[in-house]
Write a protein that holds these residues in place. Structure first.
Motif, short mmCIF file in Angstrom:
data_model
loop_
_atom_site.label_atom_id
_atom_site.label_comp_id
_atom_site.label_asym_id
_atom_site.label_seq_id
_atom_site.Cartn_x
_atom_site.Cartn_y
_atom_site.Cartn_z
N GLU A 185 1.02 -1.38 -0.45
CA GLU A 185 0.12 -0.01 0.22
C GLU A 185 0.80 1.39 -0.16
OE1 GLU A 185 -2.55 -0.64 3.60
OE2 GLU A 185 -1.29 1.08 4.03
N VAL A 188 1.63 1.57 -3.58
CA VAL A 188 0.54 2.14 -4.34
C VAL A 188 0.41 4.22 -4.16
CG1 VAL A 188 -1.82 1.87 -4.51
CG2 VAL A 188 -0.54 -0.24 -4.33
N VAL A 191 2.91 5.83 -5.52
CA VAL A 191 2.46 5.83 -7.64
C VAL A 191 1.38 6.59 -7.88
CG1 VAL A 191 2.01 4.33 -9.16
CG2 VAL A 191 3.79 2.97 -8.10
N ARG A 192 0.47 6.41 -6.29
CA ARG A 192 -0.86 7.16 -7.42
C ARG A 192 -0.82 8.99 -6.56
NH1 ARG A 192 -5.87 4.07 -5.02
NH2 ARG A 192 -5.81 2.16 -6.00
N GLU A 193 0.33 9.06 -6.33
CA GLU A 193 -0.01 10.70 -5.55
C GLU A 193 1.30 11.71 -6.03
OE1 GLU A 193 -2.35 12.09 -3.87
OE2 GLU A 193 -3.45 10.66 -3.86
N PHE A 262 -9.08 9.19 -0.49
CA PHE A 262 -8.18 8.18 -1.53
C PHE A 262 -9.02 6.85 -2.20
CE2 PHE A 262 -5.32 10.14 1.37
CZ PHE A 262 -4.73 10.56 0.14
N PHE A 265 -8.76 2.09 -2.64
CA PHE A 265 -7.29 1.65 -1.21
C PHE A 265 -7.98 0.58 0.19
CE2 PHE A 265 -3.17 2.79 -0.04
CZ PHE A 265 -2.92 3.16 -0.61
N LYS A 336 0.49 -3.50 -11.92
CA LYS A 336 0.30 -1.94 -11.88
C LYS A 336 0.97 -0.85 -11.41
CE LYS A 336 -4.60 -2.88 -13.13
NZ LYS A 336 -6.23 -2.85 -12.80
N ALA A 337 1.11 -1.54 -10.73
CA ALA A 337 2.11 -0.39 -9.60
C ALA A 337 2.94 -0.03 -9.54
CB ALA A 337 1.82 -1.39 -7.31
#
Length: 343
Positions: A185, A188, A191-193, A262, A265, A336-337
Motif C-alpha cells: 500500500e 501504491v 505511485v498514485r500521488e 483515496f 484503497f 499495475k504499481a
C-alpha cells in the motif's frame, strides 16, 4: 530499501521449488493425504511439543496473534505450544522452513498475506502456496494504518501528501517486509500521488517498522493496526487513516482511506494456520476444530479485538478459497504499481 519507481533492492533467498510440489497434495483447501516417507513415526501434539513458526520478527502483528493463539491452544488441549520467529526474505525463509518440515504434527505455520503476495513478487519461491501446505484455518484480519508523530503537524492523509510533495526526498515511510500489504500500500500511495522520491524503508517485521516511526527515523509508518493500536490510543502517534472497509471500532475518529479521499484503497492483513503437506488429515482436522472453538470464545475475540484484529474463524477450505482468489488479485496490483523485487 525500495527505490523511487517502486522497485526493490532487497535480497531474496535463492531457494528451489519445494520438493513437495510433486507430491500431488490436494489443491484449493483439502488437507493433503498422509504420505509415506522415512523418518520418525507420526506422534502429533499434544504428545509432543507443537512449534508455531512465525515468518516475521518478534513484536509484529503475526507474532502477537501467534502468542495469543498458542497460549489458548495450550490451555485448551494441554501439552506444550511455543512460537518460533523465522523472519527474513520477505517471509519466505519461515514459510520455506515449514514447507520442508517433517509432516509429523509438531510444526505448523502462522501465515500472513505474504503467503498470497509473494508468488507475484519472486521468480523463485521455497514453497508452492497450493501444494506445499495443508490448511488448518483462518484466524483473523487486521486493517493497516498510516501513522505519523503528532509533531509533524499534519492531521489528515491529504495534509501529509501535500507536505511530502513539497520535498519528497526529505520524507521516508517505514513498512514491514517486501510483499506485506503495508509495504504494497505504501508503494501504491507513492505511485498514485507522485511521491516516487519518498524512500521506503523496509524492516524485517512490523514491530521494527513501527519503532522507526517512534524513534524519528521515518516520518510516516505504513503498518498493520495491531502493534500501532496502543500507541495511537495513548496519543504517542497519530493515525491518519485505516485501510479497511470501515473505521475501527474504538478509533472512530480515524477515517478509512476512502473517506480520506483515496478511493479503491482497501488493504488488510490476514493470518492463518497451515501444516506441511502430508500431515495427517486427522491431525489437521483436530487442530481446525480446536482452533475454531478457541476463536469462538468471547474472551478470545475480545482479546484479539483489543490488539487490532477482527476474528474471521474460517475453515481451512475457506482459507484456500481466499488463496485462489487473492494470488491473481495481488499479481494485478503488483503489476499495475510496477513493484519488482531485485536480487
Amino acid at each position: 530499501m525500495i527505490s523511487s519507481n517502486g522497485a526493490g533492492a532487497v535480497s531474496r533467498p535463492r531457494g528451489r521449488l519445494s520438493r513437495r510440489s510433486l507430491l500431488g497434495a490436494a489443491a484449493f483447501g483439502l488437507a493433503a493425504p498422509a504420505i509415506l516417507r522415512s523418518g520418525p513415526a507420526f506422534a502429533a501434539y499434544p504428545d509432543r511439543p507443537l512449534r508455531i513458526v512465525v515468518a516475521n520478527s518478534p513484536g509484529g502483528p503475526s507474532d502477537i496473534i501467534a502468542r495469543i493463539v498458542a497460549a489458548a491452544m495450550q490451555e485448551r488441549m494441554g501439552g506444550t505450544v511455543f512460537v518460533e520467529n523465522k523472519g527474513g526474505g520477505g517471509s519466505n525463509i519461515g514459510m520455506g522452513l515449514v514447507a520442508r518440515a517433517e509432516p509429523d504434527g509438531t510444526t505448523i505455520l502462522l501465515a500472513t498475506s505474504a503467503y498470497v503476495v509473494n508468488p507475484s513478487l519472486y521468480d523463485t519461491l521455497p514453497y508452492d502456496p497450493f501444494k506445499d501446505f495443508s490448511p488448518i484455518c483462518e484466524l483473523a484480519t487486521s486493517p493497516n494504518v498510516f501513522a505519523v508523530k503528532p509533531d509533524l503537524g499534519v492531521s489528515t492523509m491529504k495534509e501529509f501528501v501535500a507536505l511530502a510533495k513539497q520535498n519528497p526526498a526529505k520524507f521516508n515511510v517505514s513498512t514491514p517486509p517486501v510483499g506485506t500489504t503495508p509495504q504494497l500500500e505504501a508503494e501504491v500511495l507513492k505511485v498514485r500521488e507522485g511521491l516516487s522520491g519518498m524512500a521506503t524503508i523496509v524492516f524485517a517485521g512490523g514491530g521494527e517498522a513501527l519503532q522507526a516511526l517512534l524513534g524519528g527515523t521515518v516520518q510516516l509508518s505504513s503498518g498493520v493496526l495491531a502493534p500501532a493500536h496502543p500507541y495511537i490510543k495513548s496519543g504517542t502517534i497519530k493515525g491518519l487513516a485505516v485501510t479497511g472497509e470501515r473505521r475501527w471500532h474504538d478509533l472512530p475518529d480515524i477515517p478509512t482511506m476512502a473517506e480520506a479521499g483515496f478511493p479503491d484503497f482497501v488493504f488488510e492483513t490476514y493470518t492463518a494456520l497451515l501444516a506441511p503437506a502430508g500431515t495427517s488429515p486427522e491431525f489437521v482436522r483436530k487442530l481446525e476444530t480446536e482452533t475454531l472453538a478457541i476463536l469462538a470464545k468471547p474472551e478470545t475475540r475480545e482479546k484479539l479485538m483489543r490488539t487490532g484484529f477482527e476474528v474471521q474463524a474460517r475453515t481451512g477450505k475457506q482459507h484456500m478459497e481466499r488463496v485462489a482468489r487473492e494470488v491473481p488479485m495481488f499479481r494485478d496490483i503488483i503489476t499495475k504499481a510496477g513493484i519488482k523485487v531485485k536480487s
